[in-house]
Design a protein around this motif. Structure first.
Motif, short mmCIF file in Angstrom:
data_model
loop_
_atom_site.label_atom_id
_atom_site.label_comp_id
_atom_site.label_asym_id
_atom_site.label_seq_id
_atom_site.Cartn_x
_atom_site.Cartn_y
_atom_site.Cartn_z
N THR A 120 -5.93 4.26 -12.62
CA THR A 120 -4.85 4.46 -11.64
C THR A 120 -4.69 3.23 -10.74
OG1 THR A 120 -6.47 5.63 -10.26
CG2 THR A 120 -4.99 6.97 -11.60
N CYS A 121 -5.82 2.59 -10.41
CA CYS A 121 -5.76 1.39 -9.57
C CYS A 121 -5.19 0.20 -10.36
CB CYS A 121 -7.15 1.05 -9.05
SG CYS A 121 -7.87 2.31 -7.97
N ILE A 122 -5.61 0.09 -11.63
CA ILE A 122 -5.11 -1.00 -12.47
C ILE A 122 -3.61 -0.86 -12.66
CG2 ILE A 122 -5.21 -2.01 -14.78
CD1 ILE A 122 -8.15 -1.12 -14.90
N ALA A 123 -3.16 0.38 -12.90
CA ALA A 123 -1.72 0.62 -13.08
C ALA A 123 -0.96 0.37 -11.79
CB ALA A 123 -1.50 2.05 -13.57
N ALA A 124 -1.56 0.72 -10.66
CA ALA A 124 -0.88 0.53 -9.36
C ALA A 124 -0.66 -0.94 -9.05
CB ALA A 124 -1.71 1.18 -8.26
N PHE A 125 -1.56 -1.80 -9.52
CA PHE A 125 -1.43 -3.23 -9.22
C PHE A 125 -0.15 -3.81 -9.81
CE2 PHE A 125 -2.25 -7.69 -10.50
CZ PHE A 125 -2.25 -8.24 -9.22
N ARG A 126 0.33 -3.23 -10.88
CA ARG A 126 1.56 -3.73 -11.50
C ARG A 126 2.75 -3.63 -10.54
NH1 ARG A 126 0.57 0.08 -16.75
NH2 ARG A 126 -1.43 -0.83 -17.41
N HIS A 127 2.64 -2.79 -9.54
CA HIS A 127 3.73 -2.58 -8.59
C HIS A 127 3.39 -3.13 -7.20
CE1 HIS A 127 5.32 0.11 -11.68
NE2 HIS A 127 4.12 0.67 -11.74
N CYS A 128 2.34 -3.94 -7.12
CA CYS A 128 1.92 -4.52 -5.85
C CYS A 128 2.40 -5.96 -5.71
CB CYS A 128 0.39 -4.48 -5.72
SG CYS A 128 -0.29 -2.83 -5.50
N LYS A 129 2.25 -6.50 -4.53
CA LYS A 129 2.58 -7.90 -4.28
C LYS A 129 1.56 -8.80 -4.99
CE LYS A 129 4.35 -6.53 0.25
NZ LYS A 129 4.18 -6.63 1.72
N PRO A 130 1.94 -10.03 -5.33
CA PRO A 130 1.05 -10.90 -6.11
C PRO A 130 -0.29 -11.24 -5.46
CG PRO A 130 3.31 -11.71 -6.18
CD PRO A 130 3.28 -10.61 -5.16
N GLY A 160 4.47 -2.26 -1.69
CA GLY A 160 5.69 -2.56 -0.96
C GLY A 160 5.79 -1.91 0.39
N ASN A 161 4.98 -0.87 0.63
CA ASN A 161 4.96 -0.21 1.93
C ASN A 161 3.81 -0.70 2.81
OD1 ASN A 161 7.19 1.45 1.32
ND2 ASN A 161 5.86 2.87 0.20
N GLN A 162 3.22 -1.82 2.43
CA GLN A 162 2.11 -2.45 3.16
C GLN A 162 0.86 -1.58 3.19
OE1 GLN A 162 3.50 -3.80 7.02
NE2 GLN A 162 4.93 -5.25 6.12
N ASN A 163 0.69 -0.75 2.18
CA ASN A 163 -0.55 0.01 2.03
C ASN A 163 -1.56 -0.82 1.24
OD1 ASN A 163 0.43 2.47 3.25
ND2 ASN A 163 1.66 2.75 1.41
N ILE A 164 -2.83 -0.74 1.63
CA ILE A 164 -3.88 -1.46 0.93
C ILE A 164 -4.31 -0.66 -0.30
CG2 ILE A 164 -6.22 -2.39 1.11
CD1 ILE A 164 -4.09 -3.88 2.73
#
Length: 266
Positions: free
Chosen positions: A119-129, A154-158
């Motif tokens: 889930t974390c690996i997949a989430a990184f695809r939608h995070c800032k670089p 994109g919502n500034q969540n870590i």
């Protein structure tokens, strides 16, 4: 009869463990002073701090398993995670055990481990670089360091994206961590990696065969760490504020600012 202030020989640890077990199950990090309060309320008796601490450790081991059992079951737990959560990544390195210079057959000990939840690996695809690497020292019975990489959505969540347990923040350990991070999680280019100024991470990046080098990635220093070091060395809050403002300025060459400020007081 009032509160007994000395340890009661007949109030053994097993009795107290059974009494505080629900508290430990709810919060394993419960403070010892609350254990003392619970025992006093149940038995009208005040245990010493040392005895309360020992009882808490025994209760934690009874509920969650002791240190040795936890490390022994770690590979099994990781295997179950990859089976139930397909796409998760795990890399475990072990070392042989020697007794009087002879290898003990069939016995190995944990050296280092890297893992990333799917889930974390997949989430990184939608995070800032940018991704940030940091370490935290582990205490208690087994020492070492917990390495963590986080990103921001994109919502500034870590968003934590990968973890590792290593013996220490050495060049070899960070090379192991960054190699697996690049292989399994941060697989895209044009990203930046943020870290403190620990020499081991510079060494690990240098030996990465270009995996963490320009133009694929950009290495930047964390402004918070630089600011903390700056203030510790110069004891100048006003200059510290200016330095931090420079580091977080919205400039397309912000990483150059951080590198420049970091080397300005070397």
């Amino acid at each position: 009869m009032g509160t007994i202030s000395q340890d009661h020989a007949k109030l053994d640890s097993d009795t107290i463990v059974d009494a505080i077990r629900p508290l430990v199950e709810e919060d394993p990090s419960i403070k010892v002073k609350y254990v003392i309060v619970e025992v006093q309320g149940r038995f009208n008796y005040t245990v010493s701090y040392h005895k309360a601490w020992l009882v808490k450790q025994k209760a934690v081991a009874k509920v969650f398993g002791d240190w040795k059992v936890s490390y022994q079951t770690l590979p099994i737990w990781m295997k179950a995670m990859t089976v139930k959560m397909s796409g998760s990544r795990v890399q475990i390195k072990t070392l042989p055990v020697y007794r009087e210079s002879e290898n003990v057959q069939g016995v190995r000990v944990l050296h280092r481990i890297f893992w990333g939840f799917y889930t974390c690996i997949a989430a990184f695809r939608h995070c800032k670089p940018p991704v940030q690497v940091d370490g935290m020292h582990l205490y208690r019975k087994y020492k070492g360091a917990l390495l963590v990489v986080v990103a921001q959505d994109g919502n500034q969540n870590i968003v934590p994206i990968a973890f590792a347990i290593v013996k220490g923040e050495t060049a070899d350990a960070l090379d192991f961590f960054l190699t697996n991070l690049r292989r399994y999680v941060v697989t895209i280019d044009s990203v930046s990696i943020i870290s403190d100024r620990h020499t081991s991470i510079d060494a690990a990046i240098a030996r990465s065969n270009g995996a963490w080098s320009p133009q694929r990635t950009w290495h930047m220093y964390c402004t918070r760490h630089i600011g903390s070091n700056f203030l510790w060395k110069f004891k100048a809050p006003y200059l510290h504020k200016l330095m931090v403002n420079t580091g977080i300025s919205t400039c397309c060459y912000g990483y150059i600012h951080s590198k420049f400020v970091a080397s300005a007081y070397d």
